[in-house]
Design a protein around this motif. Structure first.
Motif: not given
Length: 89
Positions: A7-16
């Motif tokens: 999911n794009r949100v989980r990718l974003g969370i982990m990227s941050a």
């Protein structure tokens, strides 16, 4: 590829979390432009597989929740990104 990061949100969370020691809930919400409930469900999913750790505290009598990537989360995310890079080659 790790299904936890589909999911794009989980990718974003982990990227941050990969570039910060920890990030507050409010900051993640604004960064990813998602609702409280949506963000909470994705954070819970990452916490369930032990990819993130949660720290709760009070600042000036207000609750403050911070998230950080665990060692296993960092390794899994790096492996996932490498798999994506290999697909694109």
């Amino acid at each position: 590829m790790d299904k936890a990061f589909e999911n794009r949100v989980r990718l974003g969370i982990m990227s941050a979390l990969m570039v910060n020691d920890s990030v507050e809930f409010k900051s993640l919400k604004h960064l990813l432009k998602v609702t409280d409930g949506n963000l909470a469900s994705h954070l819970k999913a990452l916490e369930k597989v032990n990819y993130i750790a949660v720290t709760k505290e009070f600042l000036d009598r207000k609750p403050n929740t911070k998230y950080s990537a665990t060692d296993s989360g960092r390794k899994a995310f790096k492996k996932h990104i490498e798999a994506i890079e290999n697909l694109l080659k």
